[in-house]
Design an enzyme around this catalytic site. Structure first.
Site, PDB file in Angstrom:
ATOM      1  N   HIS A  94       0.255 -26.893  40.201  1.00 47.79           N
ATOM      2  CA  HIS A  94       0.136 -28.351  40.229  1.00 47.79           C
ATOM      3  C   HIS A  94       0.562 -28.988  38.928  1.00 47.79           C
ATOM      4  O   HIS A  94       1.027 -30.122  38.903  1.00 47.79           O
ATOM      5  CB  HIS A  94      -1.271 -28.755  40.657  1.00 47.79           C
ATOM      6  CG  HIS A  94      -1.448 -28.593  42.129  1.00 47.79           C
ATOM      7  ND1 HIS A  94      -1.975 -27.461  42.689  1.00 47.79           N
ATOM      8  CD2 HIS A  94      -1.059 -29.391  43.157  1.00 47.79           C
ATOM      9  CE1 HIS A  94      -1.943 -27.578  44.001  1.00 47.79           C
ATOM     10  NE2 HIS A  94      -1.397 -28.731  44.321  1.00 47.79           N
TER      11      HIS A  94
ATOM     12  N   GLU B 148      -0.508 -25.243  55.997  1.00 47.69           N
ATOM     13  CA  GLU B 148      -0.292 -24.562  54.727  1.00 47.69           C
ATOM     14  C   GLU B 148      -1.063 -23.249  54.622  1.00 47.69           C
ATOM     15  O   GLU B 148      -1.059 -22.596  53.591  1.00 47.69           O
ATOM     16  CB  GLU B 148      -0.579 -25.485  53.535  1.00 47.69           C
ATOM     17  CG  GLU B 148      -1.843 -26.289  53.610  1.00 47.69           C
ATOM     18  CD  GLU B 148      -1.975 -27.284  52.457  1.00 47.69           C
ATOM     19  OE1 GLU B 148      -1.136 -27.291  51.550  1.00 47.69           O
ATOM     20  OE2 GLU B 148      -2.959 -28.042  52.458  1.00 47.69           O
TER      21      GLU B 148
ATOM     22  N   ASP C 277       1.613 -24.075  49.434  1.00 50.46           N
ATOM     23  CA  ASP C 277       0.480 -23.217  49.759  1.00 50.46           C
ATOM     24  C   ASP C 277       0.823 -22.219  50.855  1.00 50.46           C
ATOM     25  O   ASP C 277       0.320 -21.094  50.845  1.00 50.46           O
ATOM     26  CB  ASP C 277      -0.730 -24.063  50.171  1.00 50.46           C
ATOM     27  CG  ASP C 277      -1.483 -24.568  48.959  1.00 50.46           C
ATOM     28  OD1 ASP C 277      -1.696 -23.766  48.031  1.00 50.46           O
ATOM     29  OD2 ASP C 277      -1.828 -25.754  48.917  1.00 50.46           O
TER      30      ASP C 277
ATOM     31  N   CYS D 272       6.389 -31.463  53.174  1.00 51.25           N
ATOM     32  CA  CYS D 272       6.035 -32.233  51.970  1.00 51.25           C
ATOM     33  C   CYS D 272       5.818 -31.312  50.770  1.00 51.25           C
ATOM     34  O   CYS D 272       5.467 -31.764  49.690  1.00 51.25           O
ATOM     35  CB  CYS D 272       4.814 -33.104  52.215  1.00 51.25           C
ATOM     36  SG  CYS D 272       3.331 -32.165  52.578  1.00 51.25           S
TER      37      CYS D 272
HETATM   38  C1  PEP Z   1       1.735 -27.848  49.534  1.00 54.83           C
HETATM   39  O1  PEP Z   1       0.859 -26.992  49.443  1.00 54.83           O
HETATM   40  O2  PEP Z   1       2.926 -27.599  49.838  1.00 54.83           O
HETATM   41  C2  PEP Z   1       1.411 -29.270  49.273  1.00 54.83           C
HETATM   42  C3  PEP Z   1       2.286 -30.224  49.486  1.00 54.83           C
HETATM   43  O3  PEP Z   1       0.190 -29.544  48.749  1.00 54.83           O
HETATM   44  P1  PEP Z   1      -0.190 -29.274  47.222  1.00 54.83           P
HETATM   45  O4  PEP Z   1       1.063 -28.879  46.488  1.00 54.83           O
HETATM   46  O5  PEP Z   1      -0.780 -30.521  46.685  1.00 54.83           O
HETATM   47  O6  PEP Z   1      -1.178 -28.167  47.332  1.00 54.83           O
HETATM   48 MG    MG Z   2      -1.194 -27.607  49.384  1.00 53.03          MG
END
Ligand code: PEP
Ligand code: MG
Length: 593
Positions: free
Chosen positions: A199, A446, A470, A517
């Site tokens: 992140h 995910e 994820d 996403c």
């Molecule tokens: C993902 O896991 O691809 C996602 C978009 O959520 P995050 O990156 O915030 O875990």
């Molecule tokens: Mg995620």
């Protein structure tokens, strides 16, 4: 002498600047510049805090004298001596006078410099005094912070940073810390730890600044004030570059800017492939203040509002319903009728609520936070908190099109509990006669379990959104934030592509909207493949949007569909894709309008 350090490229472009080393301090250190005329006041603030810590140590000494062991009194003497020593006291003043650092930053910078000198000492006794120095400096920083905000103003951040560009170097930066840098002090950053889709890396991309993570020893090799180049495309950090190398990178910086300006002209052009298919391009945002950049980049809505960033850096106090509602409402109204997909809080794993290093998080909270109480699990475990968030989202939906997205959902029981919670929140609002709007409800796919039992999800949810970051982590059992296994984190893995493909195809066959996403959506390497697999909706950081749009404008989707099918059954999908791509005719480049 020039040195090169290698890491993982996570945010594109070139940054050149003087290194600011941020010690992995246990206390919160604010970094900002003061105005030159505020130097005297800042020095007085530092002196006041130092006098106060001195008084505390003296009082402690009086208290413990008598039956306390002599070592304790001696230790307090050492602390007093360190506090007043010119190496700490005098040099800290210099950081304020010469660099215009705020007092906390000045103490942290000097601590970093001295820590290195202590590390290099031959004498073990002296080397061990480093811990004392850290304790003294941290107490001083805490006292400064308790004394309230300094006379310096954060508004001066940009101005001072323009004179001497700064880049941040740290062992580790939490996403919460990264959020503090949205003000724009730093032109780039390097960390020793972290993976491509950690992140911290995602926030760096959203800031649109070049970044390299997982550079292992970077914070040990680079010294305070070294000039460094961060090559965010290659994952390379050059310390103390020669004038020739510097000139080459300055040239690349200028080229990068020209390319960005050129792509920006695609802003108002719809994303339509060469064979005439309309593709939806959405933005990922962290805060409502990111929404204008999404519009500016030409996004047709928000595909992922990571609401957890509203909950960070608040010292444990969560935002109440009105505060959350104001934030969601701001995003909805800024997007002027375009859809806003608000993901319910996804806290945990490498996203702690407050400043905490990843190792602290791992050790203090759970051994394996990525598999622990995170995302929807966290929400369902705290129904009061969840209801507050759901009410705020439903109220914001009265102002414009809102979609509600549920992260990391995998168990049928969680589906039931989530819908019940939404219904409860809606019923409460109706009883209280508060306006609330209709929302489409979507699930993030995910966790492999969700992808494997997609029909169940498609029966309950209006849409699905593939969280590939994820999905890769959980399919391959690779911690996305751990640089030691980063080489195994592979979006091209046949198992990953298989799950992505079946999700897209099953959702489309059921007439449900499907979006990606995760970071794959903004990675040009995958644009054509995802299109060929049937994806028609992509959500990414606004800065990635123009490049992806250009790719789409140049793609003839039907020409790639058979190749995509072959790739899915290949042992080495990446090689199969690249070889197949080389055989297909390259369409003529689309001229920028
Ligand atoms: C993902 O896991 O691809 C996602 C978009 O959520 P995050 O990156 O915030 O875990
Ligand atoms: Mg995620």
């Amino acid at each position: 002498m020039s040195v090169q350090v290698f890491g993982l490229p996570v945010s594109r472009g070139v940054a050149i600047g003087r290194a600011v080393l941020v010690a992995s301090s246990r206390v919160d250190v604010a970094h900002y510049f003061i105005e030159p005329e505020q130097t005297g006041a800042e020095l007085r603030r530092l002196k006041k805090a130092r006098d106060q810590v001195c008084r505390e140590f003296e009082a402690l000494k009086l208290d413990v004298q008598g039956d306390a062991p002599a070592e304790l009194v001696a230790l307090l003497d050492v602390h007093l001596m360190l506090l007043n020593d010119d190496l700490l006291a005098g040099a800290t003043c210099q950081w304020i006078e010469e660099r215009q650092y705020n007092a906390e930053w000045a103490v942290a910078a000097q601590l970093e410099t001295l820590s290195r000198q202590f590390d290099e000492m031959e004498d073990e006794y002296l080397r061990e005094r480093k811990a004392d120095l850290e304790q003294v400096a941290e107490r001083l920083i805490e006292t400064l912070a308790r004394g309230g905000q300094s006379v310096g103003v954060r508004a001066s951040l940009g101005a001072a940073a323009d004179d001497v560009p700064l880049v941040l170097v740290a062992n580790d930066i939490s996403p919460a810390d990264m959020m503090q840098f949205k003000g724009g002090v730093f032109r780039g950053f390097v960390t020793d730890v972290g993976g491509r889709t950690s992140h911290t890396a995602i926030v760096a991309r959203s800031l649109d600044i070049p970044a390299v993570v997982g550079a292992r020893d970077a914070s040990r090799i680079i010294r305070q004030d070294d000039w460094i180049i961060i090559d965010g495309d290659a994952g390379l950090v050059i310390v103390d570059p020669s004038p020739m190398i510097l000139e080459e990178y300055r040239f690349r910086q200028r080229q990068g800017q020209l390319e960005r300006d050129r792509l920006a002209r695609l802003r108002h052009r719809p994303a339509v492939s060469l064979d005439g298919q309309r593709i939806e391009l959405l933005a990922n945002i962290e805060l409502p203040t990111d929404a204008p950049a999404a519009l500016e980049a030409g996004a047709e809505g928000v595909g992922l509002f990571r609401s957890e960033f509203l909950f960070m850096n608040r010292g444990g106090r969560l935002p109440d319903e009105d505060e959350q509602h104001a934030a969601y409402a701001a995003a909805v109204t800024t997007m002027r009728g375009l859809p806003v997909t608000i993901r319910t809080i996804d806290i945990g794993a490498d996203k702690p609520l407050d400043r905490m290093t990843l190792s602290e998080l791992r050790h203090e909270h759970s051994l394996n936070p990525a598999m622990g109480l995170r995302a929807i699990r966290w929400s369902l475990a705290d129904p009061g908190m969840f209801t507050v968030q759901l009410r705020a989202i439903l109220r914001a939906a009265a102002l414009g099109p809102v979609r509600l997205l549920v992260p990391m959902i995998s168990h049928p029981g969680e589906i039931r509990a989530t819908f019940e919670a939404i219904e409860r929140a809606r019923a409460q609002l109706r009883r209280e006669q508060l306006p609330c709007g209709d929302v489409k409800i979507g699930a993030m796919i995910e966790v492999p379990a969700a992808a494997l039992m997609l029909p169940l999800f498609l029966r309950h949810f209006d849409f699905v959104s593939l969280g590939t970051n994820d999905l890769i982590q959980y399919t391959l059992a690779i911690d996305r934030a751990d640089e030691s296994v980063a080489h195994l984190y592979d979006p091209w893995h046949p198992a990953v592509l298989g799950l992505v493909s079946t999700t897209i195809r099953a959702a489309r066959a059921a007439g449900r909207e499907v979006c990606v996403c995760g970071e794959m959506a903004g990675d040009m390497e995958f644009t054509e493949l995802l299109l060929a697999l049937g994806l028609r909706s992509f959500s990414m950081h606004p800065s990635q949007l123009p490049g992806i749009k250009q790719r789409i404008l140049r793609t003839e989707i039907p020409a790639l569909e058979a190749l995509a099918d072959q790739v899915l059954t290949s042992d080495d999908p990446r090689a199969a894709w690249l070889a197949g791509r080389a055989r297909t005719v390259q369409p003529a480049p689309v001229p920028v309008a």
